[in-house]
Design a protein around this motif. Structure first.
Motif, PDB file in Angstrom:
ATOM      1  N   LYS A  81     -33.998 -33.027   7.972  1.00 54.86           N
ATOM      2  CA  LYS A  81     -33.829 -34.351   7.359  1.00 54.86           C
ATOM      3  C   LYS A  81     -34.679 -35.407   8.059  1.00 54.86           C
ATOM      4  N   TYR A  82     -34.762 -35.323   9.380  1.00 53.13           N
ATOM      5  CA  TYR A  82     -35.504 -36.331  10.152  1.00 53.13           C
ATOM      6  C   TYR A  82     -36.873 -35.805  10.616  1.00 53.13           C
ATOM      7  N   LYS A  83     -37.336 -34.720  10.039  1.00 48.60           N
ATOM      8  CA  LYS A  83     -38.625 -34.156  10.430  1.00 48.60           C
ATOM      9  C   LYS A  83     -39.766 -35.131  10.113  1.00 48.60           C
ATOM     10  N   GLY A  84     -40.580 -35.420  11.092  1.00 50.04           N
ATOM     11  CA  GLY A  84     -41.712 -36.324  10.905  1.00 50.04           C
ATOM     12  C   GLY A  84     -41.375 -37.791  11.078  1.00 50.04           C
ATOM     13  N   LYS A  85     -40.071 -38.129  11.205  1.00 46.38           N
ATOM     14  CA  LYS A  85     -39.658 -39.525  11.403  1.00 46.38           C
ATOM     15  C   LYS A  85     -39.563 -39.805  12.901  1.00 46.38           C
ATOM     16  N   THR A  86     -40.496 -40.617  13.387  1.00 41.20           N
ATOM     17  CA  THR A  86     -40.556 -40.866  14.840  1.00 41.20           C
ATOM     18  C   THR A  86     -40.191 -42.296  15.214  1.00 41.20           C
ATOM     19  N   ASP A  87     -39.823 -43.132  14.227  1.00 44.12           N
ATOM     20  CA  ASP A  87     -39.448 -44.510  14.562  1.00 44.12           C
ATOM     21  C   ASP A  87     -38.109 -44.533  15.285  1.00 44.12           C
ATOM     22  N   GLN A  88     -37.836 -45.630  15.993  1.00 42.36           N
ATOM     23  CA  GLN A  88     -36.662 -45.722  16.850  1.00 42.36           C
ATOM     24  C   GLN A  88     -35.353 -45.631  16.064  1.00 42.36           C
ATOM     25  N   LEU A  89     -35.310 -46.276  14.878  1.00 44.41           N
ATOM     26  CA  LEU A  89     -34.068 -46.259  14.098  1.00 44.41           C
ATOM     27  C   LEU A  89     -33.734 -44.852  13.618  1.00 44.41           C
ATOM     28  N   SER A  90     -34.747 -44.101  13.215  1.00 41.67           N
ATOM     29  CA  SER A  90     -34.508 -42.725  12.753  1.00 41.67           C
ATOM     30  C   SER A  90     -34.026 -41.856  13.903  1.00 41.67           C
ATOM     31  N   ARG A  91     -34.669 -42.006  15.083  1.00 37.56           N
ATOM     32  CA  ARG A  91     -34.239 -41.208  16.236  1.00 37.56           C
ATOM     33  C   ARG A  91     -32.806 -41.556  16.628  1.00 37.56           C
ATOM     34  N   GLN A  92     -32.466 -42.862  16.538  1.00 36.32           N
ATOM     35  CA  GLN A  92     -31.114 -43.282  16.886  1.00 36.32           C
ATOM     36  C   GLN A  92     -30.093 -42.724  15.892  1.00 36.32           C
ATOM     37  N   ALA A  93     -30.441 -42.786  14.593  1.00 35.05           N
ATOM     38  CA  ALA A  93     -29.531 -42.258  13.570  1.00 35.05           C
ATOM     39  C   ALA A  93     -29.343 -40.761  13.733  1.00 35.05           C
ATOM     40  N   MET A  94     -30.427 -40.038  14.042  1.00 34.41           N
ATOM     41  CA  MET A  94     -30.331 -38.597  14.240  1.00 34.41           C
ATOM     42  C   MET A  94     -29.456 -38.268  15.449  1.00 34.41           C
ATOM     43  N   ALA A  95     -29.622 -39.026  16.528  1.00 37.71           N
ATOM     44  CA  ALA A  95     -28.811 -38.793  17.727  1.00 37.71           C
ATOM     45  C   ALA A  95     -27.338 -39.034  17.452  1.00 37.71           C
ATOM     46  N   GLN A  96     -27.046 -40.097  16.657  1.00 39.03           N
ATOM     47  CA  GLN A  96     -25.644 -40.383  16.345  1.00 39.03           C
ATOM     48  C   GLN A  96     -25.029 -39.287  15.484  1.00 39.03           C
ATOM     49  N   GLU A  97     -25.766 -38.811  14.497  1.00 36.37           N
ATOM     50  CA  GLU A  97     -25.250 -37.731  13.655  1.00 36.37           C
ATOM     51  C   GLU A  97     -25.065 -36.450  14.465  1.00 36.37           C
TER      52      GLU A  97
END
Length: 324
Positions: A81-97
């Motif tokens: 789902k987050y493949k290729g998304k390197t912005d901070q918000l995406s990384r934060q959302a992935m970490a929370q999930e």
């Protein structure tokens, strides 16, 4: 006393107390005080005490490993789902999930190896006690709860002609051939038991989804790396330490066999075998082996994390307020 010795002092003292306690108990029932077999049984007694005390931690480790295997399919979906998304918000959302998945499955990567980490101070403490036997004898000192007399008894004690304090590469006074043969046999037993235990988990207690996950690749690496580490390190271990580590590996192997047979991971070959055994006996299937409840809870937690992450992205509304 340096910083490391200060940290290890209570562990050395506890290890020596347990060994001396078993040695005195065995001597009381008639075993020779200076015999290497009496000290060998004392080391085995030390293993039994430590591993029995770690059973509650081991139960948590089993639950953590099971949780790590169950969440692998969802973790793979999250990574896609987050493949290729390197912005901070995406990384934060992935970490929370990801954290929500760990929480709902009651696991995390650290808890899966916690029992081994807890055992390491006792292993280093025993290594320091046995490695310092000859030096303490020459200096007329005691080690922890071991009196100087017991230090001399241990240093003189042998099994099959090999001193318990000798290593494959350092054997100043004992029978060199006996030390070499016994050390190599113990190292092979130690590495083989380590390999069989890990292989048993991978072959019988992993679901098909877990077998195809990145977690499985890590397990395959550990399957071959750990025996090599123990095998190479074993040439520097005193025979007493090799006895300790081989005994604890055999305990782990037997404990793992019991857990896999009675409480296997849902979806694994061991779970299917358990279901077949229960069906053959006319017993109802175990609902916990389906794992559906845990999956549903994990999905709910992941959805909650997504909602929370989206809620944080709405914060730029402050710009509109500034325009007013």
């Amino acid at each position: 006393m340096d910083f490391f010795e200060t940290i290890m002092f209570p562990f050395k003292w506890l290890v020596s107390v347990i060994m001396v306690g078993f040695h005195e108990g065995l001597s009381t029932i008639g075993l020779p005080e200076a015999s290497g077999w009496t000290w060998t049984l004392s080391i085995i007694g030390l293993v039994l005490v430590i591993r029995a005390a770690l059973i509650p931690v081991f139960v948590k480790q089993i639950k953590a490993q099971r949780g790590m295997q169950l969440l692998q399919p969802d973790l793979k979906k999250l990574q896609d789902k987050y493949k290729g998304k390197t912005d901070q918000l995406s990384r934060q959302a992935m970490a929370q999930e990801q954290m929500a998945m760990y929480k709902k499955h009651g696991t995390n990567p650290f808890s899966a190896c916690l029992p081994m980490l807890i055992q390491m101070p006792f292993f280093f403490a025993l290594f320091q006690v046995l490695s310092g036997i000859s030096t303490a004898r020459d200096q007329g000192k005691s080690i922890g709860a071991m009196s100087h007399e017991q230090v001399m008894q241990f240093d003189d004690s042998t099994i099959f002609g090999a001193p318990l304090s000798a290593t494959l590469l350092h054997n100043p006074e004992g029978n060199a051939t006996a030390v070499w043969i016994l050390s190599i046999v113990m190292i092979l037993a130690m590495t083989a038991s380590q390999f069989i235990t890990q292989k048993q988990i991978m072959a019988k207690n992993m679901s098909e989804e877990a077998m195809a996950s990145p977690f499985m690749r890590q397990q395959k690496m550990m399957l071959y790396i750990l025996p090599v580490v123990f095998g190479v390190g074993g040439i520097n271990f005193p025979i007493g330490v090799l006895i300790y580590w081989t005994t604890t590996n055999l305990w782990t192997m037997a404990q793992q066999f019991f857990v896999i047979r009675r409480m296997p991971t849902p979806g694994s070959p061991a779970a299917k075998a358990l279901a077949e055994r229960r069906a053959a006996k006319g017993l109802p299937p175990l609902a916990i082996l389906g794992g559906k409840k845990a999956d549903a809870e994990a999905e709910a937690a992941a959805a909650a994390a997504v909602i929370e992450a989206k809620g944080q992205r709405i914060q730029p509304q402050r710009k509109n307020r500034k325009k007013k």
